[in-house]
Scaffold this active site. Structure first.
Site, short mmCIF file in Angstrom:
data_model
loop_
_atom_site.label_atom_id
_atom_site.label_comp_id
_atom_site.label_asym_id
_atom_site.label_seq_id
_atom_site.Cartn_x
_atom_site.Cartn_y
_atom_site.Cartn_z
N TRP A 32 0.84 -1.20 0.00
CA TRP A 32 0.00 0.00 0.00
C TRP A 32 0.87 1.26 0.00
O TRP A 32 0.46 2.29 0.44
CB TRP A 32 -0.91 0.00 1.23
CG TRP A 32 -2.09 -0.91 1.15
CD1 TRP A 32 -3.35 -0.56 0.75
CD2 TRP A 32 -2.18 -2.30 1.49
NE1 TRP A 32 -4.20 -1.65 0.81
CE2 TRP A 32 -3.50 -2.73 1.26
CE3 TRP A 32 -1.24 -3.23 1.94
CZ2 TRP A 32 -3.93 -4.04 1.49
CZ3 TRP A 32 -1.67 -4.54 2.17
CH2 TRP A 32 -2.99 -4.92 1.94
N CYS A 89 -6.96 -4.73 -1.58
CA CYS A 89 -8.14 -5.54 -1.23
C CYS A 89 -8.88 -6.19 -2.40
O CYS A 89 -9.27 -7.33 -2.33
CB CYS A 89 -9.09 -4.75 -0.34
SG CYS A 89 -10.00 -3.43 -1.16
N HIS A 121 -14.02 -1.18 1.03
CA HIS A 121 -13.22 -2.37 1.25
C HIS A 121 -13.94 -3.53 0.59
O HIS A 121 -15.16 -3.62 0.64
CB HIS A 121 -13.04 -2.62 2.75
CG HIS A 121 -12.24 -3.84 3.06
ND1 HIS A 121 -11.06 -4.13 2.43
CD2 HIS A 121 -12.47 -4.87 3.91
CE1 HIS A 121 -10.58 -5.28 2.87
NE2 HIS A 121 -11.42 -5.75 3.77
N ASP A 162 -12.63 -12.88 4.20
CA ASP A 162 -11.86 -11.71 3.81
C ASP A 162 -10.38 -12.10 3.81
O ASP A 162 -9.86 -12.57 4.81
CB ASP A 162 -12.12 -10.58 4.82
CG ASP A 162 -11.48 -9.26 4.38
OD1 ASP A 162 -10.66 -9.27 3.45
OD2 ASP A 162 -11.81 -8.24 5.01
N TYR A 217 -6.95 4.62 -0.61
CA TYR A 217 -8.33 4.18 -0.41
C TYR A 217 -8.54 3.63 1.00
O TYR A 217 -9.64 3.45 1.46
CB TYR A 217 -8.75 3.16 -1.47
CG TYR A 217 -8.31 1.75 -1.20
CD1 TYR A 217 -9.18 0.82 -0.62
CD2 TYR A 217 -7.03 1.33 -1.51
CE1 TYR A 217 -8.78 -0.47 -0.37
CE2 TYR A 217 -6.62 0.04 -1.26
CZ TYR A 217 -7.49 -0.86 -0.69
OH TYR A 217 -7.09 -2.14 -0.43
#
Ligand SMILES: *[C@@H]1O[C@H](CO)[C@@H](O)[C@H](O)[C@H]1NC(C)=O
Ligand SMILES: *[C@@H]1O[C@H](CO)[C@@H](O)[C@H](O)[C@H]1NC(C)=O
Length: 736
Positions: free
Chosen positions: A294, A329, A388, A411, A571
């Site tokens: 990220w 994600c 997300h 997830d 994000y």
């Protein structure tokens, strides 16, 4: 001739000296945790004492041929909805009959001849573990695998085999074995006879049964998808090629389980498979598929925004010893979706808009303001992700009390550890809606992601924090997934939560609290001044206006000083840099509109990854001391890629596809990578451009031959440091 029960003799439990197919004593049997082939089984397996010389086997059946009926147009793959897989081998779903055709040297005589169809998976096959299944065709075994003779014709016997509805999912080796008084004579090992057995959403006996044809078509059979992102009031889409039927993908998915060293005995349990995969999709703390990044710097890998699908990622993973770089994600969710659909577990990707990720594991996100009502960036640690993505998979939860089956959240994005590993779920969506967060797995975490409050605290002179404003509706604003059979969004927020400010909602929050999700109990006085921020849709590189609407609900004079802070954010809500900070004095009439101009040169140079601007506007009303707050995310739009095809859209005929892009900006684009692919049409292709000058057009043409008929998408992306998330897709209809 005396019938010998082969189930005891071929793989005797704990029988030390017998063939390689058995194990060497119960205590020393290692756990079978790999689907890769074990040792070969012997072609001839003698019973007891061997007579001198080779046994005279003439009068017994000789196997000439075994036909797996594995062609896409033959009975098995059609009936089992597996005809789309680009895999030669037979692929079937458990709990449902498939057929094979055996040719002997003479007609089969049921009363006299005895043969077995054997299925073996992994090393150390054992009947008790379900890794060795010797199947007789003249005997029904209830509740387990079944075999029967469907038809005999000349020397041919068509055998029907029904795997148990809870059997292990994976690649089985298959043998046909003739039983003689001397021993067992079986076919040679032949990988082309290996059978893949998958979960079966079409079978009511399977835990993943999904009783809706249209939904199965979408959540099992559709390879083309879209993943929603952006901002709740301004949704964007990215196309994604799940590609679960592409060549090599099924093997790569089985390899994921092998690299997790997941015991074979657990591989028939959809809950365990989904939980294992939620850990394995990310490379944190295991030999997982994707490496997250990220940072905005993706020099040593592929930028997360550049991928157009899962196939390249899974094949790359299967062919290397390390995780694939890089993911965020939606990449985790996209690849996870491929894994689940490929193995036969109904699955979809969902996007939660304003997803809370708080650092304290409670039901709130804290924003700290200083004495003047300005955000204290140092002390504000929690973040709210603009959106997300996670997955839902459909299954019964026989491990939970009744009523928690159906869609389950899983997830794969590593956020928090669960029992020591980065993984999350499966957690029942129904349980989350009803606040029953005590049931496994990880429901409190997901509950907080959709239900947290945003609490603004003001730090007083003496350092104490006082809650001054609560926003209960910001987080979990909307949960979207792709609609069944359409390109549009389907709003499934109501499956996660009751409507705001209803009695049900309050009951649920109370219940969740009893189970350990704590929420701030703040009864703050209603404000007499309200503020709202909004922006029209903005294209990257354009100037725009931020409007602030004030509503004065008091009966007296009100003035306030507001701080307008505009930040470039990832994000994930993490701030990269502040590009605008203004203070403005507002004297409030009953309705006051303040327009703030934002120039592109103010933000353009500072943009990161996804081109999100986050405005936080805070202030203090002079007369009452009340704090007023507003938040607004601007998700900057990017230009689209154009895709065109030419040629006859027919299976195996050459077609051309052209991707086109014109640089509309006042600056050059450098080191640009462009990708395209389409399920059943073409594997991912990539092209690099060192420079796209202002106003110039890039045109890239490739040829391809459709592999199969039907509708499919071509998807393309363009990506460079200065401009990310440029996508395009085109549906093509291929004639047979
Ligand atoms: C992210 O990628 C950059 C460049 O490829 C690399 O230098 C950095 O170490 C990566 N960060 C993480 C957390 O892997
Ligand atoms: C605020 O509104 C009230 C009534 O809504 C009004 O009486 C008052 O004058 C307003 N204040 C200002 C500054 O206009």
């Amino acid at each position: 001739f005396e019938w010998i029960d082969a189930r005891d003799t071929i793989a005797p439990e704990g029988h030390p000296q017998r063939s390689t197919i058995s194990h060497r004593g119960r205590s020393s049997v290692p756990v079978a945790n790999s689907n890769t082939d074990g040792k070969d089984v012997p072609e001839f397996e003698p019973f007891g004492l061997m007579p001198r010389g080779p046994p005279p086997l003439k009068e017994f059946l000789d196997i000439w041929d075994v036909n797996m009926l594995n062609q896409p147009n033959e009975i098995n793959k059609r009936n089992h909805h597996t005809h789309l897989y680009a895999t030669e081998n037979l692929i079937v779903r458990r709990g449902q009959e498939f057929q094979i055709r055996i040719t002997f040297d003479r007609p089969y005589k049921p009363t006299q001849d005895h043969f077995l169809v054997e299925f073996v998976i992994g090393s150390y096959p054992q009947v008790s573990k379900g890794t060795y299944i010797p199947l007789r065709v003249d005997e029904e075994l209830s509740g387990s695998w079944r075999g029967r003779v469907v038809q005999t014709m000349d020397n041919m016997v068509t055998v029907g085999i029904t795997p148990a509805p809870d059997c292990i999912v994976g690649r089985f080796r298959m043998y046909v074995a003739v039983i003689t008084p001397y021993g067992i004579r079986r076919t040679q090992k032949d990988p082309s006879r290996d059978v893949y057995i998958l979960f079966n959403p079409w079978s009511p006996a399977d835990t993943v049964f999904l009783n809706d044809e249209a939904e199965r078509d979408e959540c099992i059979l559709n390879e083309s998808g879209i993943i929603f992102y952006g901002e709740a009031s301004d949704i964007s889409v990215r196309p994604w090629n799940y590609g679960q039927f592409e060549y090599g993908v099924l093997d790569a998915c089985l390899q994921v389980m092998d690299r997790a060293t997941m015991p074979l005995v657990n591989r028939g349990d959809a809950v365990k498979v989904a939980r294992m995969a939620s850990a394995m999709m990310n490379s944190k703390d295991d030999d997982g598929v994707l490496v997250g990044n990220w940072t905005g710097d993706y020099f040593y890998g592929v930028a997360p925004t550049s991928w157009t699908g899962s196939v390249e990622i899974l094949l790359d993973y299967a062919n290397s010893n390390q995780g694939v770089c890089y993911a965020q994600c939606w990449v985790y969710a996209g690849v996870f979706n491929t894994f689940l659909r490929c193995l036969g577990i109904p699955a979809r990707v969902v996007s939660n808009f304003y997803s809370a990720h708080d650092n304290d594991g409670n039901l709130r996100t804290d924003i700290i303001l200083d004495e003047n009502g300005k955000v204290d960036k140092e002390r504000t640690k929690d973040s709210i992700w603009n959106y997300h993505c996670w997955n839902e998979c459909y299954m019964a939860r026989t491990d939970l009390p009744q009523g928690f089956g159906g869609w389950q959240v899983v997830d794969a994005t590593p956020q928090e550890t669960s029992d020591g590993l980065y993984r999350c779920g499966p957690a029942s969506v129904h349980a989350i809606k009803h606040g029953q967060v005590c049931y496994p797995f990880d429901a409190p975490f997901i509950f907080a992601e959709v239900n947290s409050d945003v609490v603004f605290y003001q730090r007083n002179k003496n350092g104490t924090l006082e809650p001054v404003r609560v926003n209960k509706s910001h987080v979990g604003r909307m949960v979207l997934t792709k609609d069944i059979g359409k390109e549009s969004a389907r709003d499934i927020t109501s499956q996660y939560k009751f409507a705001e400010d209803t009695e049900e909602e309050r009951t649920v929050l109370q219940k969740a609290e009893e189970f350990g999700c704590s929420r701030i109990q703040s009864t703050l006085p209603p404000a007499d001044v309200e503020m709202k921020a909004s922006v029209q849709d903005v294209m990257v590189g354009n100037d725009f206006q931020l409007s602030l609407e004030f509503r004065n609900q008091s009966d007296s004079h009100r003035t306030t000083n507001v701080y307008i802070s505009g930040n470039v954010v990832y994000y994930t809500g993490v701030t990269s840099s502040e590009f605008i900070l203004k203070t403005q004095n507002v004297t409030l009439k009953p309705f006051e509109l303040v327009i703030v101009d934002v120039k592109s040169q103010e933000y353009l140079r500072k943009l990161v990854d996804q081109a999100n601007l986050h405005f936080i506007i805070t202030g203090r009303v002079d007369e009452s001391g009340q704090i007023i707050t507003a938040m607004h995310v601007v998700s900057l739009h990017t230009p689209k890629l154009s895709i065109k095809v030419s040629g006859t859209a027919r299976v195996s005929e050459e077609m051309l596809v052209t991707v086109e892009f014109t640089n509309p900006f006042k600056f050059n684009l450098e080191d640009v990578s462009v990708r395209m692919e389409g399920p059943g049409l073409m594997l991912a292709k990539k092209k690099q451009y060192s420079l796209i000058p202002t106003n110039s057009t890039l045109t890239w043409t490739e040829s391809f031959k459709p592999r199969r008929s039907g509708q499919a998408w071509l998807m393309a992306s363009l990506d460079c440091q200065a401009l990310r998330q440029v996508y395009g897709h085109l549906e093509v209809n291929i004639q047979p």
